[in-house]
Design an enzyme around this catalytic site. Structure first.
Site, PDB file in Angstrom:
ATOM      1  CE  LYS A  34      45.921  35.089  40.840  1.00 37.10           C
ATOM      2  NZ  LYS A  34      46.090  36.400  41.822  1.00 37.10           N
ATOM      3  CB  THR A  35      43.340  36.645  35.945  1.00 38.58           C
ATOM      4  OG1 THR A  35      44.447  37.020  37.211  1.00 38.58           O
ATOM      5  CG2 THR A  35      42.888  37.830  35.798  1.00 38.58           C
TER       6      THR A  35
END
Length: 762
Positions: A34-35
């Site tokens: 997700k980052t």
DNA sequence: CCCGTCGTTATTTTT
DNA sequence: TAACGACGGG
């Protein structure tokens, strides 16, 4: 032509990055990158969509996450450095320093922590004992998390105590006198200021065109309101809002986090698109299957299934042990053996539900010379000497700070005890405490102390240059003559300065650093000597800690702004990096950590310990709490990359008593086929064969049952009541049934044989 | 002002 | 059990 950073993404990640138009909810499973998605999206918006980086705001919950995000975004696209990537709270601090007048706070405010709040409340309501004060402080914080003010109708939902509103009010009044804020205010006040000031709201809307929120499942009501306000969701031309989170990893309800924020996001922000990131790059499929077998038992979830990018892997193991000593021994043995085979200690993490559980492991590891690190226990910022030094600095920034004043005025002794302190505070009545003290009449002894205090104060203040614009800027702040992109101007000026400095060559003309000031603080105030004496007696390292604080100030300029930045940084990030982390040298140690603290981390080999009812989950019969505990378990499991173990003890010493423990209800949710079971399975785990008792035989864990009133369900727990009287004859067979409709109920089958029917095996 | 003793209490804690 | 805080005596 697609930039390189896009081509390395999977389809869902890519879709999330290029998405535009409506708002977006990215449901990002553990380890799904997700980052990478957020940072890539930032880079993409700037470089491909020509979005002004100054109009992008990305908020996280931890400083660490913000720092990582910022760094990675900059690697992808240099101009990301102009985006605001920060924590919710630090954004709040930033906002309040821009509009202090509207929020009714000092432009030089500092942030009170929980301890400070307690001290303040005890002064505001002197009748409160420390214990009660801490109780109310917790409730006040919670109220602020829920965006409730002292006069809010719904305040009772936080605490129905009839005195609570007035106590809360008294606290707020006293806090306002200091000009400072607490953590809750950093969210609440910006929201209120924007709500009540269309002009400021408008400025903010002009500025932010893209708002991203990380770990959205951890947001509270106040943060939700702030986000809505910030984005102009209810107005024309709202900002593009993209939130990323995982409803299955929401574990901070007790701190006001609202899972419903993420569950209802699509309703709250109309026309939201949903993208799931379900490819997991961290764990093996065996581990993910295990995680799924747990979390699928939750009702309150959007739902997703993780697929490993790494293949099958080895089966997790469930280990039953007689007692907690066997548990520590087993873990030690497992780790030692793996290290003997060439593994490293740092591959391993021991997870537990409560901090107290670390103790046994620490003793055993010490004994066996297994290197370990306990994460999250000792907190730098909470240390007495650090708080003393910070109080001096805070007080120099804001001489209305009652709490800081009380902390430092008589340390070392200056003959100004609590009584005199109260008198001084009363005379100041929310104004400059130092001025009041200077002008009022005091006893001879107190006067001498006050004068010496003031001379130290003046000497230290002189080290901080006062910016000439301060008057002017205060005036302009009052008129809110802030230009929307003044950060842009500031940043560019900063850059110019920096380039001049670097051009001026290395080391010749070095700007004064704040560490010089902090060093003066610990020396001139007598703090260093005071704590040196303490070290002498107690064998502590307080002076060393003070020096570490001095070192950390080297990153800031020696002026008012640098000072406030420093204080913000310290108070908004309690996890000061150790020298170890700063030098980048990670020692080879086992990690001991609570499951809460593991969020965002990963380890090759994980042991989740204490898998027993009453420990984990803490309240096996409380349905609502159970879902949260289950999510916590899910978080723990998904930390493991390669190997995963669970340990469960039959007997555990708890609060000085030796208790018979039953295996965690969660263990029964694990797919038995997919897990290696080691050790002696306790009776309760296999069949609950109650020593020939026909009732016990019939109503055993796992049995499907039907109840007249509640419908179908499954027995999740079955044991003889271990309450009161130890007389064996009085003990009843008690079963807990989890009904398909959601609730868990307890029954004594003996008395309910007719209404609780066991369905026959197929 | 420091130290000892007694009593109390026992989740999790991004900021 | 153990750890910490409150309180009182030296």
């Amino acid at each position: 032509m697609e930039p390189d950073y896009l081509s390395v993404l999977n389809d869902q990640q890519k879709e999330a990055v290029v998405h535009e138009g409506s708002s977006l909810l990215i449901l990002a499973g553990a380890g799904s990158g997700k980052t990478r998605v957020i940072t890539t999206k930032i880079a993409y918006l700037i470089s491909q969509k020509n979005i002004n980086p100054f109009s992008i705001l990305a908020v996280t919950f931890t400083k660490k996450a913000a720092a990582e995000m910022k760094e990675r975004a900059q690697l992808l696209e240099e101009r990301s450095r102009y985006c605001q990537i920060r924590t919710f709270h630090s954004w709040g601090a930033y906002f309040l320093r821009k509009y202090p007048v509207f929020a009714g706070v000092s432009p030089d405010f500092t942030v009170y922590d929980d301890d400070d709040m307690v001290t303040l409340l005890m002064k505001a309501v002197p009748s409160l004992k420390k214990k009660d004060a801490s109780h109310y402080v917790k409730k006040i914080s919670l109220a602020k998390d829920y965006c409730l003010l002292p006069d809010s109708e719904d305040l009772f939902t936080v605490d129905s105590d009839s005195r609570f509103p007035e106590i809360y009010k008294a606290y707020e009044d006293r806090l306002k006198q200091t000009g400072n804020v607490d953590f809750g205010d950093l969210i609440l006040l910006p929201y209120l200021v924007m709500k009540d000031n269309p002009k400021i709201r408008h400025e903010i809307h002009q500025r932010y065109k893209v708002i991203m929120v990380d770990e959205y499942q951890d947001s509270n009501v106040a943060q939700f309101n702030l986000l809505k306000m910030l984005s102009g969701a209810e107005e024309d031309n709202p900002a593009y809002v993209c939130v990323v989170g995982d409803d299955d990893q929401s574990i901070y309800k007790f701190r006001g986090a609202e899972v419903r924020n993420i569950l209802n996001f699509q309703k709250d922000f109309k026309g939201t698109d949903l993208i799931r990131l379900e490819t997991n790059y961290r764990s093996t499929q065996e581990i993910l299957d295990c995680a799924d077998s747990i979390v699928r038992n939750n009702h309150e979830r959007i739902g997703k299934t993780l697929v490993s990018h790494r293949g099958k892997g080895v089966q997790p193991a469930l280990v039953f042990l007689p007692g907690q000593d066997d548990e520590t021994e087993f873990c030690s043995e497992l780790i030692s053996q793996s290290v003997e085979k060439g593994g490293s200690y740092s591959d391993w993490a021991i997870l537990y539900r409560t901090n107290a559980q670390s103790l046994g492991f620490e003793t055993e590891f010490l004994h066996r010379k297994i290197p370990y690190e306990v994460v999250g226990s000792l907190k730098f910022y909470e240390r007495e000497e650090i708080k003393d030094a910070l109080s001096w600095i805070s007080f120099i920034a804001n001489p209305r700070d009652e709490i800081a004043f009380r902390r430092i005025i008589n340390k070392p002794v200056r003959g100004i005890g609590p009584g005199t302190q109260d008198k001084i505070l009363a005379a100041a009545a929310g104004n400059n405490i130092l001025l009041a003290m200077d002008q009022m009449s005091l006893t001879k002894k107190a006067r001498a102390g006050a004068d010496s205090f003031k001379s130290v104060f003046d000497e230290l203040s002189a080290l901080i240059p006062q910016p000439e614009e301060s008057l002017e800027s205060n005036a302009s702040l009052a008129q809110s003559a802030l230009s929307v992109f003044d950060d842009e101007k500031e940043a560019l000026e900063e850059e110019k300065k920096e380039s001049e400095v670097s051009a001026a060559d290395d080391g010749t003309i070095e700007a004064a650093r704040l560490s010089v000031f902090v060093e003066a603080v610990i020396k001139k105030t007598g703090l260093e000597d005071f704590h040196a004496a303490q070290d002498e007696i107690g064998g502590t390292q307080k002076v060393l800690n003070l020096h570490e604080l001095v070192n950390s100030a080297v990153l800031y300029e020696c002026n008012r702004k640098g000072l406030l930045d420093f204080l913000d940084h310290i108070s908004l990030d309690r996890t000061l990096e150790t020298q170890e982390e700063l030098s980048g040298q990670k020692e080879d140690r086992v990690t001991l950590i609570t499951i809460h603290n593991t969020k965002g981390l990963e380890f090759p080999k994980v042991i989740i310990t204490g898998m027993e009812n009453e420990i984990f989950p803490r309240m096996p019969d409380n349905t609502e709490e159970l879902e949260e505990e289950r999510r916590l378990f899910y978080v723990g499991i998904t930390r493991a990359k390669n190997e995963l173990y669970f340990t469960s003890c039959s007997v555990r010493r708890l609060y000085g008593r030796t208790n018979a423990m039953s295996p965690s209800v969660f263990l029964k949710e694990l797919d038995g086929e997919k897990i290696r079971v080691l050790g002696t399975k306790p009776q309760a785990f296999i069949s609950n064969d109650g020593a020939g008792d026909p009732v016990a035989k019939k109503y055993c864990v796992g049995a499907q049952v039907y109840h007249d009133d509640w419908g179908y369900g499954q027995i999740v727990r079955a044991a003889y009541s271990d309450t009161e009287g130890d007389e064996e004859d009085n003990r009843e067979w008690v079963v807990s049934v989890s009904f398909d409709t959601g609730g868990i109920k307890k029954f004594i089958p003996k008395y309910q044989a007719s209404s609780l029917i066991v369905c026959s095996d197929e």
